[in-house]
Scaffold this motif. Structure first.
Motif, PDB file in Angstrom:
ATOM      1  N   ASN A 174     -62.587  91.797 -24.382  1.00  0.00           N
ATOM      2  CA  ASN A 174     -62.877  92.357 -25.692  1.00  0.00           C
ATOM      3  C   ASN A 174     -61.599  92.620 -26.480  1.00  0.00           C
ATOM      4  O   ASN A 174     -61.605  93.407 -27.427  1.00  0.00           O
ATOM      5  CB  ASN A 174     -63.701  93.635 -25.543  1.00  0.00           C
ATOM      6  CG  ASN A 174     -65.109  93.332 -25.061  1.00  0.00           C
ATOM      7  OD1 ASN A 174     -65.963  92.956 -25.829  1.00  0.00           O
ATOM      8  ND2 ASN A 174     -65.328  93.449 -23.759  1.00  0.00           N
TER       9      ASN A 174
ATOM     10  N   ARG B 222     -57.943  91.331 -28.546  1.00  0.00           N
ATOM     11  CA  ARG B 222     -57.664  90.526 -29.740  1.00  0.00           C
ATOM     12  C   ARG B 222     -57.605  89.036 -29.437  1.00  0.00           C
ATOM     13  O   ARG B 222     -58.116  88.223 -30.198  1.00  0.00           O
ATOM     14  CB  ARG B 222     -56.341  90.979 -30.352  1.00  0.00           C
ATOM     15  CG  ARG B 222     -56.548  91.844 -31.568  1.00  0.00           C
ATOM     16  CD  ARG B 222     -55.239  92.349 -32.080  1.00  0.00           C
ATOM     17  NE  ARG B 222     -54.591  93.250 -31.127  1.00  0.00           N
ATOM     18  CZ  ARG B 222     -53.438  93.867 -31.365  1.00  0.00           C
ATOM     19  NH1 ARG B 222     -52.810  93.669 -32.488  1.00  0.00           N
ATOM     20  NH2 ARG B 222     -52.925  94.687 -30.472  1.00  0.00           N
TER      21      ARG B 222
ATOM     22  N   ILE C 151     -61.145  87.480 -28.927  1.00  0.00           N
ATOM     23  CA  ILE C 151     -61.975  87.541 -30.139  1.00  0.00           C
ATOM     24  C   ILE C 151     -61.456  86.589 -31.213  1.00  0.00           C
ATOM     25  O   ILE C 151     -62.230  85.825 -31.804  1.00  0.00           O
ATOM     26  CB  ILE C 151     -62.053  88.989 -30.675  1.00  0.00           C
ATOM     27  CG1 ILE C 151     -62.795  89.886 -29.677  1.00  0.00           C
ATOM     28  CG2 ILE C 151     -62.784  89.015 -32.018  1.00  0.00           C
ATOM     29  CD1 ILE C 151     -62.797  91.343 -30.028  1.00  0.00           C
TER      30      ILE C 151
ATOM     31  N   SER D   7     -65.361  92.928 -34.807  1.00  0.00           N
ATOM     32  CA  SER D   7     -65.174  93.065 -33.355  1.00  0.00           C
ATOM     33  C   SER D   7     -63.696  93.113 -33.016  1.00  0.00           C
ATOM     34  O   SER D   7     -63.250  93.918 -32.190  1.00  0.00           O
ATOM     35  CB  SER D   7     -65.826  91.895 -32.617  1.00  0.00           C
ATOM     36  OG  SER D   7     -67.222  91.935 -32.757  1.00  0.00           O
ATOM     37  N   SER D   8     -62.914  92.238 -33.663  1.00  0.00           N
ATOM     38  CA  SER D   8     -61.480  92.203 -33.361  1.00  0.00           C
ATOM     39  C   SER D   8     -60.789  93.458 -33.872  1.00  0.00           C
ATOM     40  O   SER D   8     -59.832  93.941 -33.275  1.00  0.00           O
ATOM     41  CB  SER D   8     -60.846  90.961 -33.975  1.00  0.00           C
ATOM     42  OG  SER D   8     -60.536  91.188 -35.334  1.00  0.00           O
TER      43      SER D   8
ATOM     44  N   SER E 103     -60.865  96.371 -31.203  1.00  0.00           N
ATOM     45  CA  SER E 103     -59.842  96.400 -30.149  1.00  0.00           C
ATOM     46  C   SER E 103     -58.454  96.642 -30.712  1.00  0.00           C
ATOM     47  O   SER E 103     -57.650  97.339 -30.096  1.00  0.00           O
ATOM     48  CB  SER E 103     -59.897  95.111 -29.329  1.00  0.00           C
ATOM     49  OG  SER E 103     -59.662  94.012 -30.155  1.00  0.00           O
ATOM     50  N   SER E 104     -58.155  96.086 -31.907  1.00  0.00           N
ATOM     51  CA  SER E 104     -56.798  96.286 -32.431  1.00  0.00           C
ATOM     52  C   SER E 104     -56.588  97.736 -32.859  1.00  0.00           C
ATOM     53  O   SER E 104     -55.524  98.308 -32.601  1.00  0.00           O
ATOM     54  CB  SER E 104     -56.527  95.331 -33.597  1.00  0.00           C
ATOM     55  OG  SER E 104     -57.420  95.565 -34.654  1.00  0.00           O
TER      56      SER E 104
ATOM     57  N   SER F 150     -56.340  99.933 -29.638  1.00  0.00           N
ATOM     58  CA  SER F 150     -55.064  99.835 -28.908  1.00  0.00           C
ATOM     59  C   SER F 150     -53.930 100.509 -29.675  1.00  0.00           C
ATOM     60  O   SER F 150     -52.927 100.887 -29.084  1.00  0.00           O
ATOM     61  CB  SER F 150     -54.724  98.374 -28.609  1.00  0.00           C
ATOM     62  OG  SER F 150     -54.665  97.640 -29.809  1.00  0.00           O
TER      63      SER F 150
END
Lengths: 126, 164
Positions: free
Chosen positions: A102, A104, A107, B118-119, B122-123, B126
């Motif tokens: 999941n 970067r 995706i 979605s991306s 996570s970015s 983090s």
């Protein structure tokens, strides 16, 4: 979510999936009035998902080569989706795998491969 | 009674104290290691070894430490709410599986928007922006629902196109 609600959801999910598989196993979308892609009908160009229904019919009948011919992206997606689903279920046991799947890299790879597939399949008529 | 008349001496804070009764001796807050003496003992004895003292001394109470005691959970009026989310906060759902599935089967390219969000989940996660990640996660879910609903709305027209 309570335990019973989760169980009911799983049962519903399995019933729906079984019904869909039975439907696509019984009828060939190429020769029956199955939903036809609006994007293809209006523009004459294929969308990234075009051919998925015919490919699903071919996979259920064990014809992987024909499925690949209908929509190669679907065939590539199956192991990816399986791994993603597994990483979601086993999130606590394999947190590194979940974070990677999941993350970067994965995706954005999916994003650019999808866009690339969209363009390339219309150029070479895949 | 004999115990009431017995006189005790003790070495407390480096000083000899006594004579005193057993009650007075206990009042000094002696522990099992405090040297005591009474008639009948050859020399100073640790209080814990004198039977009548050992029986009335609570052995489990620790001595007053020389350093200020440290408490792992200080009592406070309001529950402790951390300013920054902990590192162990789980990442919100990216819904990547559903983004891919809706893109393959709904024939509506809005599934692409869900992948972009979605991306972002996570970015942002983090980089420590938990609230931003949660918001991106909710937005991704919203776009998946939009894609499915659009797909269902289009379904009759799609079948119509197939029949033509």
């Amino acid at each position: 979510m309570t335990r019973n609600a989760k169980f009911a959801l799983y049962v519903c999910g399995i019933v729906v999936i079984a019904a869909i598989l039975l439907l696509y196993a019984s009828f060939d979308p190429a020769h029956n009035p199955f939903p036809r892609c609006i994007f293809l009908s209006l523009s004459g160009l294929k969308c990234p998902g075009c051919g998925s229904q015919r490919a699903l019919h071919a996979i259920i009948h064990g014809n992987i080569m024909q499925a690949w011919h209908h929509n190669a992206a679907l065939i590539v997606s199956i192991p990816l989706l399986a791994l993603l689903a597994f990483s979601g279920v086993a999130k606590n046991r394999f947190p590194t795998l979940y974070n990677y799947m999941n993350g970067r890299i994965v995706i954005w790879s999916v994003f650019f491969l999808t866009i690339g597939w969209w363009i390339v399949r219309n150029i070479f008529n895949w | 009674m004999e115990t009431n008349t017995t006189r005790y001496w003790a070495i407390h804070n480096g000083m000899r104290i006594g004579p005193m009764s057993i009650e007075e001796l206990m009042g000094y807050g002696i522990n099992g290691d405090t040297p005591v003496w009474r008639a009948g003992l050859a020399d100073w004895c640790a209080a814990g070894t004198v039977p009548e003292l050992a029986s009335i001394m609570a052995p489990d109470i620790p001595p007053v430490p020389d350093y200020p005691p440290t408490y792992t959970q200080p009592w406070q009026q309001t529950p402790y709410i951390p300013e920054v989310p902990r590192k162990t906060e789980p990442m919100p759902h990216t819904y990547l599986v559903w983004s891919i599935l809706t893109m393959l089967f709904c024939c509506v390219p809005t599934g692409i928007v869900a992948i972009i969000y979605s991306s972002k989940v996570s970015s942002r996660f983090s980089s420590g922006d938990y609230d931003g990640a949660k918001h991106a996660s909710d937005t991704a879910a919203l776009w998946i629902i939009v894609t499915v609903v659009l797909g269902l709305i289009c379904l009759p027209f799609q079948i119509l196109f197939a029949l033509l």
